[in-house]
Design a protein around this motif. Structure first.
Motif, short mmCIF file in Angstrom:
data_model
loop_
_atom_site.label_atom_id
_atom_site.label_comp_id
_atom_site.label_asym_id
_atom_site.label_seq_id
_atom_site.Cartn_x
_atom_site.Cartn_y
_atom_site.Cartn_z
N PRO A 129 0.56 -23.68 7.65
CA PRO A 129 -0.88 -23.91 7.74
C PRO A 129 -1.61 -23.15 6.63
O PRO A 129 -1.08 -22.19 6.07
N ARG A 130 -2.80 -23.60 6.30
CA ARG A 130 -3.55 -23.00 5.21
C ARG A 130 -4.64 -22.09 5.75
O ARG A 130 -5.27 -22.37 6.77
N PHE A 131 -4.86 -20.97 5.05
CA PHE A 131 -5.98 -20.09 5.33
C PHE A 131 -7.13 -20.45 4.40
O PHE A 131 -6.92 -20.81 3.24
N ALA A 132 -8.34 -20.34 4.90
CA ALA A 132 -9.54 -20.53 4.08
C ALA A 132 -10.05 -19.16 3.66
O ALA A 132 -10.48 -18.38 4.50
N LEU A 133 -9.97 -18.88 2.36
CA LEU A 133 -10.40 -17.59 1.86
C LEU A 133 -11.67 -17.75 1.03
O LEU A 133 -11.77 -18.66 0.20
N HIS A 134 -12.62 -16.85 1.25
CA HIS A 134 -13.85 -16.87 0.48
C HIS A 134 -13.67 -16.08 -0.80
O HIS A 134 -12.80 -15.22 -0.92
N LYS A 135 -14.52 -16.37 -1.75
CA LYS A 135 -14.46 -15.68 -3.03
C LYS A 135 -14.69 -14.18 -2.83
O LYS A 135 -15.65 -13.78 -2.16
N GLY A 136 -13.80 -13.37 -3.39
CA GLY A 136 -13.93 -11.93 -3.28
C GLY A 136 -13.38 -11.34 -2.00
O GLY A 136 -13.32 -10.11 -1.86
N GLU A 137 -12.97 -12.18 -1.06
CA GLU A 137 -12.42 -11.68 0.21
C GLU A 137 -11.04 -11.07 -0.03
O GLU A 137 -10.20 -11.66 -0.71
N SER A 138 -10.80 -9.90 0.52
CA SER A 138 -9.53 -9.20 0.34
C SER A 138 -8.73 -9.27 1.63
O SER A 138 -9.27 -9.03 2.73
N VAL A 139 -7.45 -9.59 1.51
CA VAL A 139 -6.58 -9.68 2.67
C VAL A 139 -5.16 -9.27 2.25
O VAL A 139 -4.74 -9.54 1.12
N VAL A 140 -4.45 -8.60 3.15
CA VAL A 140 -3.09 -8.14 2.88
C VAL A 140 -2.21 -8.46 4.08
O VAL A 140 -2.62 -8.24 5.23
N VAL A 200 8.13 -6.71 2.41
CA VAL A 200 7.53 -7.89 1.80
C VAL A 200 6.01 -7.78 1.95
O VAL A 200 5.51 -7.56 3.06
N THR A 201 5.29 -7.94 0.84
CA THR A 201 3.83 -7.82 0.85
C THR A 201 3.20 -9.01 0.15
O THR A 201 3.65 -9.42 -0.93
N VAL A 202 2.18 -9.56 0.77
CA VAL A 202 1.38 -10.64 0.18
C VAL A 202 -0.05 -10.12 0.06
O VAL A 202 -0.65 -9.73 1.06
N ASP A 203 -0.58 -10.13 -1.15
CA ASP A 203 -1.96 -9.68 -1.37
C ASP A 203 -2.48 -10.30 -2.66
O ASP A 203 -1.90 -11.27 -3.17
N ARG A 204 -3.57 -9.76 -3.19
CA ARG A 204 -4.21 -10.34 -4.38
C ARG A 204 -3.30 -10.27 -5.61
O ARG A 204 -3.56 -10.94 -6.61
N ALA A 255 7.40 -15.55 8.61
CA ALA A 255 7.36 -16.10 7.26
C ALA A 255 6.30 -17.17 7.10
O ALA A 255 5.72 -17.33 6.01
N ALA A 256 6.01 -17.93 8.16
CA ALA A 256 5.01 -19.00 8.06
C ALA A 256 3.63 -18.43 7.73
O ALA A 256 2.91 -18.98 6.90
N THR A 257 3.28 -17.32 8.38
CA THR A 257 1.98 -16.70 8.09
C THR A 257 1.92 -16.19 6.65
O THR A 257 0.93 -16.38 5.95
N ALA A 258 3.00 -15.53 6.22
CA ALA A 258 3.04 -15.01 4.86
C ALA A 258 2.93 -16.14 3.85
O ALA A 258 2.19 -16.02 2.85
N ALA A 259 3.64 -17.24 4.08
CA ALA A 259 3.58 -18.37 3.15
C ALA A 259 2.20 -19.01 3.13
O ALA A 259 1.70 -19.39 2.06
N ALA A 260 1.57 -19.12 4.30
CA ALA A 260 0.24 -19.71 4.36
C ALA A 260 -0.77 -18.87 3.60
O ALA A 260 -1.59 -19.39 2.84
N LEU A 261 -0.72 -17.57 3.78
CA LEU A 261 -1.64 -16.68 3.09
C LEU A 261 -1.38 -16.70 1.58
O LEU A 261 -2.32 -16.75 0.77
N ALA A 305 -2.97 -18.23 -3.90
CA ALA A 305 -2.64 -18.91 -5.15
C ALA A 305 -3.63 -20.03 -5.44
O ALA A 305 -4.03 -20.24 -6.59
N GLU A 306 -4.03 -20.75 -4.39
CA GLU A 306 -5.00 -21.83 -4.58
C GLU A 306 -6.35 -21.28 -5.04
O GLU A 306 -7.00 -21.84 -5.93
N ARG A 307 -6.77 -20.18 -4.43
CA ARG A 307 -8.03 -19.57 -4.84
C ARG A 307 -7.96 -19.07 -6.28
O ARG A 307 -8.91 -19.18 -7.06
N GLU A 308 -6.78 -18.53 -6.66
CA GLU A 308 -6.61 -18.06 -8.04
C GLU A 308 -6.74 -19.20 -9.04
O GLU A 308 -7.39 -19.07 -10.08
N ARG A 309 -6.14 -20.38 -8.70
CA ARG A 309 -6.24 -21.52 -9.58
C ARG A 309 -7.68 -22.03 -9.69
O ARG A 309 -8.15 -22.38 -10.76
#
Length: 328
Positions: free
Chosen positions: A166-177, A228-232, A307-313, A318-322
Motif C-alpha cells: 500500500p502507498r503512504f501519502a506524504l506531504h512536502k517537508g514531512e519527515s518520517v522514519v 534496516v532503516t527507511v527515511d529521507r 516488510a510491507a510497511t517499509a516498502a510502502a514508505l 521515492a515518489e515524492r523525491e521524483r
C-alpha cells in the motif's frame, strides 16, 4: 495443543546428516580395528595424482587424525543444515560428504593393510569412483529421510511481486522514519559451527584449512543481524546496527519498492549478504523482504519483519523525491 512451531524436517534433517557422519566414523573404526595388525607403521595417509603415497602418519596417531577430520566435518555439515532449517540441497550435500570421506578413509585403511612398507601403498582411480558411488547412495538415502525441508514461498505466476505494498501519502517537508532490526539465530549457529570446525581442523589438517573455515564462520556471524532503516536518505542496512559497514540505497536510485517472499538459496544463492547477477542484498531467513528495483534494472533485497510497511514508505518517499526533483 501446539507443541512447537518449528517444522518437523527442521529437527530431523540435522539428525540425519549427523547420523550419516557417525556411520562413516563407525565404518572407519570397524575397518581399522579389524585390520590394525596388518597395517604398516607409519601409515600412508596422502597420495599424489598418480596414486603413490607422498605423506605418512604414525600408526598410533592415524585413528585420532582420521576421526578428528570426520567429526569436524560432521560438526560443520550438521551446523549448516541446522542453520538453514533443513534445506534439502544442504542435507544432500552433508550426506554426500559423509559418504565420500568415509569411503576414502576406509579405502586408505584397506590399501595399507598387508603392505610391507607405507611407500609401496597406492590409491588407484577406482577408489575415487567407489567413493563417489557411496556419496551418491548416501545422498539418495539421506535427502528423503531428512524430510521436505522448509516450504518454498509461493508467488503469483503473472507477477513477480506477490503483494503490492500500500502507498503512504506524504506531504512536502514531512519527515518520517521506519526502522527495525532483523536477525537469524540459525545463521549465527552456522557461523559458530564453521568457527569451531576451523579451530578443530587447524591441528589436524594445517592452518590453511582451519583459518579458511574460521574466517568464513566469522563473516557469517558478522552478518547474522542487521538494522534496516527507511527515511529521507533512502534505504539503509547496517550490519549489527553499527554505523559501518553499511549499505545505503538513495531515493534517486529507487525505481520501485515492494514486498515479496524470498527464499535465500533460491533467490540469492545463500544466506547473509549475497550478490548474484541482477540482484544483491541481505537474506537472513525465508519470508517477507523489502525488494527495491533500482534505476539500473537490478534489485536489492533485505528480509525483515513488517516488510510491507517499509516498502510502502520507501515507495512513497521515492515518489515524492521524483516529484520534487521534477518540479524543481
Amino acid at each position: 495443543m501446539t507443541v512447537s512451531s518449528r517444522p518437523v524436517s527442521g529437527l530431523r534433517a540435522p539428525l540425519v546428516v549427523a547420523a550419516a557422519h557417525l556411520l562413516a566414523c563407525a565404518a572407519f573404526l570397524t575397518a581399522f580395528l579389524t585390520r590394525r595388525d596388518d597395517l604398516p607403521d607409519p601409515v600412508a595417509t596422502h597420495f599424489s595424482g598418480s596414486g603413490g603415497a607422498d605423506d605418512f602418519t604414525t600408526l598410533d596417531a592415524f585413528p585420532y587424525g582420521a576421526l578428528g577430520i570426520l567429526l569436524v566435518m560432521a560438526l560443520l555439515c550438521t551446523g549448516l543444515v541446522f542453520a538453514t532449517r533443513g534445506h534439502r540441497v544442504l542435507v544432500g550435500l552433508g550426506c554426500a560428504v559423509a559418504g565420500l570421506l568415509g569411503a576414502v578413509i576406509v579405502a586408505v585403511v584397506l590399501n595399507n593393510a598387508g603392505a610391507e612398507t607405507a611407500d609401496s601403498v597406492r590409491l588407484g582411480p577406482g577408489t575415487l569412483g567407489a567413493a563417489l558411488a557411496v556419496a551418491a547412495a548416501a545422498t539418495a538415502l539421506g535427502v528423503p529421510a531428512g524430510g521436505r525441508g522448509p516450504a518454498a514461498p509461493q508467488a503469483k505466476p503473472d507477477d513477480p511481486f506477490a503483494e503490492p505494498a500500500p502507498r503512504f501519502a506524504l506531504h512536502k517537508g514531512e519527515s518520517v522514519v521506519w526502522t527495525r532490526g532483523a536477525g537469524s539465530r540459525p545463521v549465527l549457529a552456522g557461523g559458530a559451527a564453521l568457527v569451531a570446525a576451523g579451530a578443530l581442523m587447524t591441528p589436524l589438517a594445517g592452518w590453511a584449512s582451519g583459518v579458511g573455515l574460521a574466517v568464513g564462520g566469522l563473516a557469517l556471524c558478522a552478518c547474522f543481524a542487521v538494522r534496516v532503516t527507511v527515511d529521507r536518505h533512502g534505504l539503509t542496512v547496517n550490519v549489527l546496527g553499527l554505523p559501518r559497514p553499511r549499505v545505503r540505497i538513495p531515493l534517486d536510485r529507487i525505481e520501485e519498492a515492494t514486498c515479496r517472499d524470498v527464499e535465500p538459496l533460491r533467490d540469492l544463492g545463500g544466506w547473509g549478504y549475497r550478490a548474484v547477477p541482477g540482484r544483491s542484498g541481505f537474506a537472513l531467513r525465508s519470508g517477507p523482504a523489502v525488494v527495491v528495483r533500482l534505476t539500473t534494472g537490478s534489485e536489492f533485497v533485505v528480509t525483515v519483519d513488517d516488510a510491507a510497511t517499509a516498502a510502502a514508505l520507501l515507495g512513497a518517499l521515492a515518489e515524492r523525491e521524483r516529484t520534487t526533483s521534477g518540479g524543481g
